[in-house]
Motif scaffolding. Structure first.
Motif, PDB file in Angstrom:
ATOM      1  N   ALA A   1       0.831  -1.206   0.000  1.00 36.48           N
ATOM      2  CA  ALA A   1       0.000   0.000   0.000  1.00 36.48           C
ATOM      3  C   ALA A   1       0.864   1.253   0.000  1.00 36.48           C
ATOM      4  O   ALA A   1       0.567   2.229  -0.694  1.00 36.48           O
ATOM      5  N   ALA A   2       1.949   1.232   0.764  1.00 38.23           N
ATOM      6  CA  ALA A   2       2.856   2.376   0.797  1.00 38.23           C
ATOM      7  C   ALA A   2       3.526   2.571  -0.563  1.00 38.23           C
ATOM      8  O   ALA A   2       3.686   3.701  -1.037  1.00 38.23           O
ATOM      9  N   GLU A   3       3.931   1.481  -1.203  1.00 39.18           N
ATOM     10  CA  GLU A   3       4.526   1.562  -2.543  1.00 39.18           C
ATOM     11  C   GLU A   3       3.558   2.210  -3.524  1.00 39.18           C
ATOM     12  O   GLU A   3       3.930   3.068  -4.321  1.00 39.18           O
ATOM     13  N   LEU A   4       2.311   1.777  -3.485  1.00 38.77           N
ATOM     14  CA  LEU A   4       1.315   2.275  -4.432  1.00 38.77           C
ATOM     15  C   LEU A   4       1.025   3.744  -4.211  1.00 38.77           C
ATOM     16  O   LEU A   4       0.885   4.516  -5.158  1.00 38.77           O
ATOM     17  N   ASP A   5       0.925   4.155  -2.969  1.00 43.53           N
ATOM     18  CA  ASP A   5       0.672   5.570  -2.674  1.00 43.53           C
ATOM     19  C   ASP A   5       1.818   6.428  -3.174  1.00 43.53           C
ATOM     20  O   ASP A   5       1.619   7.525  -3.699  1.00 43.53           O
ATOM     21  N   ALA A   6       3.046   5.915  -3.037  1.00 48.56           N
ATOM     22  CA  ALA A   6       4.211   6.686  -3.463  1.00 48.56           C
ATOM     23  C   ALA A   6       4.357   6.687  -4.977  1.00 48.56           C
ATOM     24  O   ALA A   6       4.701   7.697  -5.583  1.00 48.56           O
ATOM     25  N   ALA A   7       4.078   5.548  -5.595  1.00 52.00           N
ATOM     26  CA  ALA A   7       4.336   5.409  -7.026  1.00 52.00           C
ATOM     27  C   ALA A   7       3.192   5.939  -7.883  1.00 52.00           C
ATOM     28  O   ALA A   7       3.419   6.608  -8.884  1.00 52.00           O
ATOM     29  N   GLU A   8       1.968   5.616  -7.514  1.00 54.15           N
ATOM     30  CA  GLU A   8       0.837   5.982  -8.361  1.00 54.15           C
ATOM     31  C   GLU A   8      -0.157   6.919  -7.688  1.00 54.15           C
ATOM     32  O   GLU A   8      -1.136   7.312  -8.294  1.00 54.15           O
ATOM     33  N   SER A   9       0.063   7.261  -6.422  1.00 52.73           N
ATOM     34  CA  SER A   9      -0.860   8.107  -5.676  1.00 52.73           C
ATOM     35  C   SER A   9      -2.271   7.529  -5.699  1.00 52.73           C
ATOM     36  O   SER A   9      -3.260   8.263  -5.772  1.00 52.73           O
ATOM     37  N   GLY A  10      -2.354   6.204  -5.675  1.00 54.13           N
ATOM     38  CA  GLY A  10      -3.654   5.555  -5.684  1.00 54.13           C
ATOM     39  C   GLY A  10      -4.297   5.587  -4.306  1.00 54.13           C
ATOM     40  O   GLY A  10      -3.659   5.869  -3.298  1.00 54.13           O
ATOM     41  N   ILE A  11      -5.584   5.332  -4.283  1.00 52.98           N
ATOM     42  CA  ILE A  11      -6.322   5.217  -3.033  1.00 52.98           C
ATOM     43  C   ILE A  11      -6.424   3.735  -2.727  1.00 52.98           C
ATOM     44  O   ILE A  11      -7.019   2.970  -3.497  1.00 52.98           O
ATOM     45  N   VAL A  12      -5.845   3.317  -1.614  1.00 53.54           N
ATOM     46  CA  VAL A  12      -5.680   1.895  -1.321  1.00 53.54           C
ATOM     47  C   VAL A  12      -6.198   1.577   0.071  1.00 53.54           C
ATOM     48  O   VAL A  12      -5.998   2.348   1.009  1.00 53.54           O
ATOM     49  N   THR A  13      -6.869   0.429   0.193  1.00 49.34           N
ATOM     50  CA  THR A  13      -7.213  -0.116   1.490  1.00 49.34           C
ATOM     51  C   THR A  13      -6.741  -1.561   1.536  1.00 49.34           C
ATOM     52  O   THR A  13      -6.556  -2.186   0.486  1.00 49.34           O
ATOM     53  N   THR A  14      -6.521  -2.094   2.713  1.00 48.12           N
ATOM     54  CA  THR A  14      -6.026  -3.468   2.849  1.00 48.12           C
ATOM     55  C   THR A  14      -6.945  -4.268   3.757  1.00 48.12           C
ATOM     56  O   THR A  14      -7.586  -3.719   4.662  1.00 48.12           O
ATOM     57  N   VAL A  15      -7.001  -5.560   3.500  1.00 49.31           N
ATOM     58  CA  VAL A  15      -7.818  -6.477   4.293  1.00 49.31           C
ATOM     59  C   VAL A  15      -7.026  -7.757   4.518  1.00 49.31           C
ATOM     60  O   VAL A  15      -6.590  -8.390   3.553  1.00 49.31           O
ATOM     61  N   VAL A  16      -6.850  -8.144   5.765  1.00 49.47           N
ATOM     62  CA  VAL A  16      -6.254  -9.448   6.074  1.00 49.47           C
ATOM     63  C   VAL A  16      -7.380 -10.471   6.156  1.00 49.47           C
ATOM     64  O   VAL A  16      -8.314 -10.313   6.954  1.00 49.47           O
ATOM     65  N   ALA A  17      -7.310 -11.495   5.308  1.00 52.64           N
ATOM     66  CA  ALA A  17      -8.368 -12.501   5.297  1.00 52.64           C
ATOM     67  C   ALA A  17      -7.862 -13.776   4.660  1.00 52.64           C
ATOM     68  O   ALA A  17      -7.059 -13.745   3.724  1.00 52.64           O
ATOM     69  N   ASP A  18      -8.354 -14.902   5.175  1.00 51.55           N
ATOM     70  CA  ASP A  18      -8.174 -16.203   4.542  1.00 51.55           C
ATOM     71  C   ASP A  18      -9.490 -16.492   3.835  1.00 51.55           C
ATOM     72  O   ASP A  18     -10.507 -16.782   4.466  1.00 51.55           O
ATOM     73  N   LEU A  19      -9.496 -16.397   2.506  1.00 57.26           N
ATOM     74  CA  LEU A  19     -10.740 -16.464   1.757  1.00 57.26           C
ATOM     75  C   LEU A  19     -11.385 -17.838   1.780  1.00 57.26           C
ATOM     76  O   LEU A  19     -12.582 -17.962   1.504  1.00 57.26           O
ATOM     77  N   ALA A  20     -10.616 -18.868   2.088  1.00 62.99           N
ATOM     78  CA  ALA A  20     -11.177 -20.216   2.135  1.00 62.99           C
ATOM     79  C   ALA A  20     -11.895 -20.498   3.454  1.00 62.99           C
ATOM     80  O   ALA A  20     -12.659 -21.452   3.546  1.00 62.99           O
TER      81      ALA A  20
END
Length: 266
Positions: free
Chosen positions: A58-77
């Motif tokens: 998320a930090a990389e994306l904000d720095a590189a593309e100035s994108g709006i990012v959210t994160t979710v920790v999840a085991d989808l199974a």
């Protein structure tokens, strides 16, 4: 006949408004897909099992593309994992436009003759690679139906269309990705939702490069069977995902694109 609403209609929103969920975002391929979609203007919900790696991306994306990012920790199974991830993304952005099902994978230690695999190992591989995708689609589709717009992109594998030594459960799961996309394409196309697959051969991820360094015979065999003689880059797969997520691909539905350097043509 219903026409494609186009990239700037009220149904789809502009490119800077569209939202993509990327599962399995903590791996090399997920990272490349995230950078590619961020560069195209998508807002991103990154889903994975490791919060520190998600935070780093998320930090990389904000720095590189100035994108709006959210994160979710999840085991989808796991029960409720996919629904929680999708709900978080929708609550954060208010939309659900693109679902990239990239969660799953395989390791050299998990491979082996089908008759020697335990029920536990087979179930685990199917859950990680297929059940997680089915549940993520089940969680995302109601939001797409409400919008009458959506793009589902499953990361399948060349293993889903040809046989590979020691890959029985993985191959079954990846073939399931293709079957699921075709079914969803048939069922949901009338509602403005498309579903497609990208089917890579061996990709130059950290895991695969480590296996090459260790002289893993399965990877060596696949490389020898690839006419171009080289691995596919993660960025090449990400470009294909971005294409399927784009308005250009609005009339492409229920298809799979093999990117394997010609390995499956033999």
């Amino acid at each position: 006949m219903q026409s494609d609403p186009g990239p700037d209609s009220p149904t789809t929103g502009t490119s800077s408004q569209r939202v993509a969920i990327i599962t399995g975002a903590t791996g090399s391929l997920g990272r490349a897909i995230a950078h590619r979609l961020a560069s195209a203007g998508f807002r991103l919900a990154l889903v994975g099992r490791r919060q520190p790696v998600l935070d780093e991306l998320a930090a990389e994306l904000d720095a590189a593309e100035s994108g709006i990012v959210t994160t979710v920790v999840a085991d989808l199974a796991e029960p409720g994992g996919a629904a929680r991830a999708v709900t978080h993304a929708h609550d954060r952005f208010g939309r659900m436009d693109v679902l990239v099902n990239n969660a799953g994978g395989w390791s050299g230690s998990a491979l082996g003759p089908f008759a020697e695999k335990s029920e536990k190992d087979l179930r685990a591989e199917l859950e990680d690679n297929l059940i997680s995708t089915v549940l993520a689609c089940r969680a995302a589709v109601p939001h797409m139906l409400e919008q009458r717009y959506g793009r589902i992109v499953n990361i399948s594998s060349v293993a889903g269309i040809i046989g590979l030594d020691g890959h029985a459960a993985y191959s079954a799961a990846k073939a399931g990705h293709i079957g699921l996309a075709r079914q969803l394409a048939f069922e949901l196309g009338k509602d403005g939702i498309t579903a497609n697959c990208v089917a890579p051969g061996p990709v130059s991820t950290v895991q695969v490069r480590q296996m090459i360094e260790q002289g893993h015979p399965g990877i060596q065999t696949m490389l020898e069977a690839t006419p171009t003689g080289r691995l596919t880059s993660a960025e090449q797969i990400a470009d294909a995902v971005a294409f399927f997520a784009s308005e250009t691909a609005g009339q492409i539905n229920g298809q799979f694109l093999v990117i394997d350097g010609g390995m499956s043509s033999a």
